[in-house]
Design a protein around this motif. Sequence first.
Motif, PDB file in Angstrom:
ATOM      1  N   ALA A  75     -71.883  83.243 129.002  1.00 51.21           N
ATOM      2  CA  ALA A  75     -71.217  83.962 127.632  1.00 51.21           C
ATOM      3  C   ALA A  75     -72.178  83.885 126.373  1.00 51.21           C
ATOM      4  O   ALA A  75     -72.430  84.735 125.456  1.00 51.21           O
ATOM      5  CB  ALA A  75     -69.717  83.258 127.410  1.00 51.21           C
ATOM      6  N   ALA A  76     -72.928  82.782 126.314  1.00 46.28           N
ATOM      7  CA  ALA A  76     -73.640  82.548 125.201  1.00 46.28           C
ATOM      8  C   ALA A  76     -74.898  83.561 125.228  1.00 46.28           C
ATOM      9  O   ALA A  76     -75.304  83.954 124.019  1.00 46.28           O
ATOM     10  CB  ALA A  76     -74.195  81.050 125.216  1.00 46.28           C
ATOM     11  N   SER A  77     -75.447  83.820 126.348  1.00 42.89           N
ATOM     12  CA  SER A  77     -76.557  84.846 126.420  1.00 42.89           C
ATOM     13  C   SER A  77     -75.948  85.889 125.990  1.00 42.89           C
ATOM     14  O   SER A  77     -76.847  87.015 125.666  1.00 42.89           O
ATOM     15  CB  SER A  77     -77.008  84.710 127.807  1.00 42.89           C
ATOM     16  N   GLY A  78     -74.746  86.371 126.053  1.00 43.99           N
ATOM     17  CA  GLY A  78     -74.128  87.717 125.756  1.00 43.99           C
ATOM     18  C   GLY A  78     -73.640  87.685 124.429  1.00 43.99           C
ATOM     19  O   GLY A  78     -73.074  88.816 124.263  1.00 43.99           O
ATOM     20  N   GLU A  79     -73.586  86.623 123.667  1.00 42.13           N
ATOM     21  CA  GLU A  79     -73.237  86.460 122.356  1.00 42.13           C
ATOM     22  C   GLU A  79     -71.868  86.649 122.342  1.00 42.13           C
ATOM     23  O   GLU A  79     -71.036  87.266 121.610  1.00 42.13           O
ATOM     24  CB  GLU A  79     -73.951  87.224 121.217  1.00 42.13           C
ATOM     25  N   THR A  80     -71.008  86.145 123.485  1.00 42.68           N
ATOM     26  CA  THR A  80     -69.632  86.179 123.834  1.00 42.68           C
ATOM     27  C   THR A  80     -68.996  84.704 123.463  1.00 42.68           C
ATOM     28  O   THR A  80     -69.610  83.752 123.916  1.00 42.68           O
ATOM     29  CB  THR A  80     -69.256  86.675 124.894  1.00 42.68           C
ATOM     30  N   THR A  81     -68.068  84.699 122.893  1.00 46.28           N
ATOM     31  CA  THR A  81     -67.233  83.513 122.801  1.00 46.28           C
ATOM     32  C   THR A  81     -65.959  83.670 123.775  1.00 46.28           C
ATOM     33  O   THR A  81     -65.145  84.466 123.663  1.00 46.28           O
ATOM     34  CB  THR A  81     -66.530  83.307 121.410  1.00 46.28           C
ATOM     35  N   LEU A  82     -65.939  82.579 124.626  1.00 45.89           N
ATOM     36  CA  LEU A  82     -65.089  82.466 125.380  1.00 45.89           C
ATOM     37  C   LEU A  82     -63.923  81.497 125.122  1.00 45.89           C
ATOM     38  O   LEU A  82     -64.455  80.203 124.888  1.00 45.89           O
ATOM     39  CB  LEU A  82     -65.420  82.067 127.010  1.00 45.89           C
ATOM     40  N   ILE A  83     -62.644  81.683 124.752  1.00 46.75           N
ATOM     41  CA  ILE A  83     -61.719  81.038 124.458  1.00 46.75           C
ATOM     42  C   ILE A  83     -60.639  80.703 125.677  1.00 46.75           C
ATOM     43  O   ILE A  83     -59.928  81.767 126.057  1.00 46.75           O
ATOM     44  CB  ILE A  83     -61.172  81.526 123.237  1.00 46.75           C
ATOM     45  N   SER A  84     -60.298  79.446 126.006  1.00 42.96           N
ATOM     46  CA  SER A  84     -59.310  79.201 126.953  1.00 42.96           C
ATOM     47  C   SER A  84     -58.503  78.088 126.893  1.00 42.96           C
ATOM     48  O   SER A  84     -58.913  77.006 126.409  1.00 42.96           O
ATOM     49  CB  SER A  84     -60.330  78.989 128.442  1.00 42.96           C
ATOM     50  N   GLY A  85     -57.186  78.158 127.429  1.00 40.15           N
ATOM     51  CA  GLY A  85     -56.448  77.385 127.386  1.00 40.15           C
ATOM     52  C   GLY A  85     -56.578  76.464 128.451  1.00 40.15           C
ATOM     53  O   GLY A  85     -56.643  76.967 129.500  1.00 40.15           O
ATOM     54  N   VAL A  86     -56.550  75.139 128.340  1.00 37.54           N
ATOM     55  CA  VAL A  86     -56.729  74.204 129.342  1.00 37.54           C
ATOM     56  C   VAL A  86     -56.288  72.710 128.927  1.00 37.54           C
ATOM     57  O   VAL A  86     -56.366  72.313 127.980  1.00 37.54           O
ATOM     58  CB  VAL A  86     -58.234  74.104 129.637  1.00 37.54           C
ATOM     59  N   PRO A  87     -55.705  72.079 129.863  1.00 33.99           N
ATOM     60  CA  PRO A  87     -55.276  70.751 129.649  1.00 33.99           C
ATOM     61  C   PRO A  87     -56.704  69.856 129.299  1.00 33.99           C
ATOM     62  O   PRO A  87     -57.620  70.058 129.987  1.00 33.99           O
ATOM     63  CB  PRO A  87     -54.810  70.315 130.931  1.00 33.99           C
ATOM     64  N   TRP A  88     -56.338  68.661 128.486  1.00 39.87           N
ATOM     65  CA  TRP A  88     -57.341  68.083 128.156  1.00 39.87           C
ATOM     66  C   TRP A  88     -57.033  66.467 128.144  1.00 39.87           C
ATOM     67  O   TRP A  88     -56.030  66.053 127.677  1.00 39.87           O
ATOM     68  CB  TRP A  88     -57.654  68.069 126.641  1.00 39.87           C
ATOM     69  N   ARG A  89     -57.963  65.657 128.695  1.00 35.69           N
ATOM     70  CA  ARG A  89     -57.685  64.392 128.697  1.00 35.69           C
ATOM     71  C   ARG A  89     -58.342  63.438 127.566  1.00 35.69           C
ATOM     72  O   ARG A  89     -59.427  63.692 127.481  1.00 35.69           O
ATOM     73  CB  ARG A  89     -58.209  63.787 130.111  1.00 35.69           C
ATOM     74  N   GLY A  90     -57.645  62.629 127.039  1.00 36.06           N
ATOM     75  CA  GLY A  90     -58.324  61.863 125.779  1.00 36.06           C
ATOM     76  C   GLY A  90     -59.287  61.038 126.460  1.00 36.06           C
ATOM     77  O   GLY A  90     -59.076  60.307 127.439  1.00 36.06           O
ATOM     78  N   GLU A  91     -60.016  60.474 125.641  1.00 32.36           N
ATOM     79  CA  GLU A  91     -61.337  59.729 125.805  1.00 32.36           C
ATOM     80  C   GLU A  91     -60.931  58.238 126.160  1.00 32.36           C
ATOM     81  O   GLU A  91     -61.321  57.562 126.774  1.00 32.36           O
ATOM     82  CB  GLU A  91     -62.209  59.621 124.665  1.00 32.36           C
ATOM     83  N   GLY A 101     -69.422  79.267 125.004  1.00 34.95           N
ATOM     84  CA  GLY A 101     -70.240  80.213 124.964  1.00 34.95           C
ATOM     85  C   GLY A 101     -70.807  80.265 123.465  1.00 34.95           C
ATOM     86  O   GLY A 101     -71.361  79.172 123.100  1.00 34.95           O
ATOM     87  N   SER A 102     -70.799  81.331 122.803  1.00 37.62           N
ATOM     88  CA  SER A 102     -71.139  81.246 121.510  1.00 37.62           C
ATOM     89  C   SER A 102     -70.312  80.722 120.569  1.00 37.62           C
ATOM     90  O   SER A 102     -70.648  80.607 119.385  1.00 37.62           O
ATOM     91  CB  SER A 102     -71.666  82.881 120.968  1.00 37.62           C
ATOM     92  N   GLY A 103     -69.150  80.299 120.823  1.00 42.62           N
ATOM     93  CA  GLY A 103     -68.456  79.492 120.209  1.00 42.62           C
ATOM     94  C   GLY A 103     -68.357  77.795 120.231  1.00 42.62           C
ATOM     95  O   GLY A 103     -69.105  77.582 121.281  1.00 42.62           O
ATOM     96  N   ALA A 104     -67.438  77.242 119.660  1.00 45.14           N
ATOM     97  CA  ALA A 104     -67.613  75.843 119.762  1.00 45.14           C
ATOM     98  C   ALA A 104     -66.168  75.360 119.347  1.00 45.14           C
ATOM     99  O   ALA A 104     -65.467  75.866 118.387  1.00 45.14           O
ATOM    100  CB  ALA A 104     -68.570  74.941 118.953  1.00 45.14           C
ATOM    101  N   GLY A 105     -65.547  74.087 119.679  1.00 40.75           N
ATOM    102  CA  GLY A 105     -64.600  73.368 119.216  1.00 40.75           C
ATOM    103  C   GLY A 105     -63.385  73.207 120.345  1.00 40.75           C
ATOM    104  O   GLY A 105     -63.160  73.972 121.201  1.00 40.75           O
ATOM    105  N   VAL A 106     -62.404  72.523 120.049  1.00 39.73           N
ATOM    106  CA  VAL A 106     -61.497  72.307 120.901  1.00 39.73           C
ATOM    107  C   VAL A 106     -60.108  71.912 119.811  1.00 39.73           C
ATOM    108  O   VAL A 106     -60.182  71.374 118.868  1.00 39.73           O
ATOM    109  CB  VAL A 106     -61.638  70.899 121.924  1.00 39.73           C
TER     110      VAL A 106
END
Length: 516
Positions: free
Chosen positions: A292-308, A321-326
């Motif tokens: 995704a990053a190589s195509g300058e695409t941001t992939l946004i996905s829903g997914v469960p997350w386990r806390g630290e 990809g070309s995006g960031a954050g949770v």
Amino acid sequence: MPAPLPVERLPRWAAALASLIAGALVTLSLAPYNLWPAGILSCLLLCALLDGTSLRQALWRGWLYGLGFFGAGTSWVYVSIHVYGYAPVPLALLLTVLFCAGLALFQLIFAGCYVRWVRGLPAGVLMGFPALWVLSEWLRSWFLTGFPWLYLGYAHIDTPLAGWAPVTGVYGLSFACALSASGLYIAWRKRRASVWISAATALLVTWVGGALLKPVEWVAPANETPLQIAFYQPNIPQQLKWERSYLPHILGQYGEVMDPLYGKDIVIWPESAVPRYYQDMQAWFEPLARRAASGETTLISGVPWRGEQGGEYYNSVVALGSGAGVYHKQRLVPFGEYVPLEDWLRGLIAFFDLPMSGFSAGHSDQPPLRAGPWRVAPLICYEIAYPQQAAVAARNADLLLTVSNDSWFGDSIGPLQHLQMAQMRALENGRYVLRGTNNGVSAIINPQGHITAASEQFVETVLSGEAQVMLGRTPFTSFGVWPMVGGSALALLVMAAIWYSQPGERRRQRQAGTPG
């Protein structure tokens, strides 16, 4: 003296039936029926049913009105309890009735407050009824985590009243709808020129004002090429989604569909697209993120997350990809994402042990996701129903995103009501809303609240379309719900102050007459 109303001559059983029917009419005004006059008629009938009643009668009729209101409008709860919660039909019916009966208490409180304190005030029917209605909707938006569903204003996305949405939000439209009903009611009930003038003035200001505001452009497109957006709607069966043996099939679906989508600006997967914790699936996500990053695409996905720190689990959205954050979901659905009275209810029936029903709530100060240079404010499923949360998120965002899994409600009216709320959030905040779902309706909604691209329900599909970054803020984005909520409360206080400033004899005369 005004002539007796038909409802005043109704036997008790007929008045009870009329209360149920009046409440149910609100559902017809909303999606998918969109018969917007039904909401005004519902409020007009409620005015009539509460006129001249005792407090006890008002409480009973208000509760029955609420039972019809929520019984018709949230009947989709039965699907999640019976079909996906595996409760037998009698138990599912009982739980659905208890759910609707509990929510109907909000209408009981409304009716009791209206008859006890508002109805007899100066302009108590004309202005007090809609002001109290707004406060009732607002109360329902936060009490016991809130249930901001079935607001009257949602019916008016395509009527002249829509012009008020960027200024007042959905509460303003609810006020206008209830005011239309109360104005028509007192014009019918009273035969005085002063009343007719007051009612006609209120209706003209409401509807003509909305029509004049409708063409106002509160925001403007940025001088950029429209963003290319793609959604993958996998249509994964809800019964199989959380089965461990089905995970390879799910991963295969997502992996195969991505090849032609690299190069889009943003690709969106639905809520809990990958039904395992992100930390356990990071190795699977990494090659997708690199491509995704190589195509300058941001992939946004829903997914469960386990806390630290362990013990904390979140319903989340990640940008890769070309995006960031949770982002971790703030507003959790009772029983679906957390179980109230967990120590008592866990294990009683399968509905209280649904998959991923032990989530924690995210903090309220989370930053937006990044999609290249753009800021994307995510709202997960139920959160799109909260006007204030969306307004706060939109203040620092170029786009609004909502991901959902409406599979829980099957082929019912629930998902279409949910979509209508997303349309209102776009209209209120002057932002494109990108809506990605598991089985539909996935959609791109423009700042006028109109759907520019949409998927069919219950099919696996890729939906592509364009969205534009918008500059500027609407008044509603800047100030949120507080002007309408505070203004409604202030209006009631002013009416009460006028009332109590009158001599006692005049108050008694007004109380004995038909309130206006």
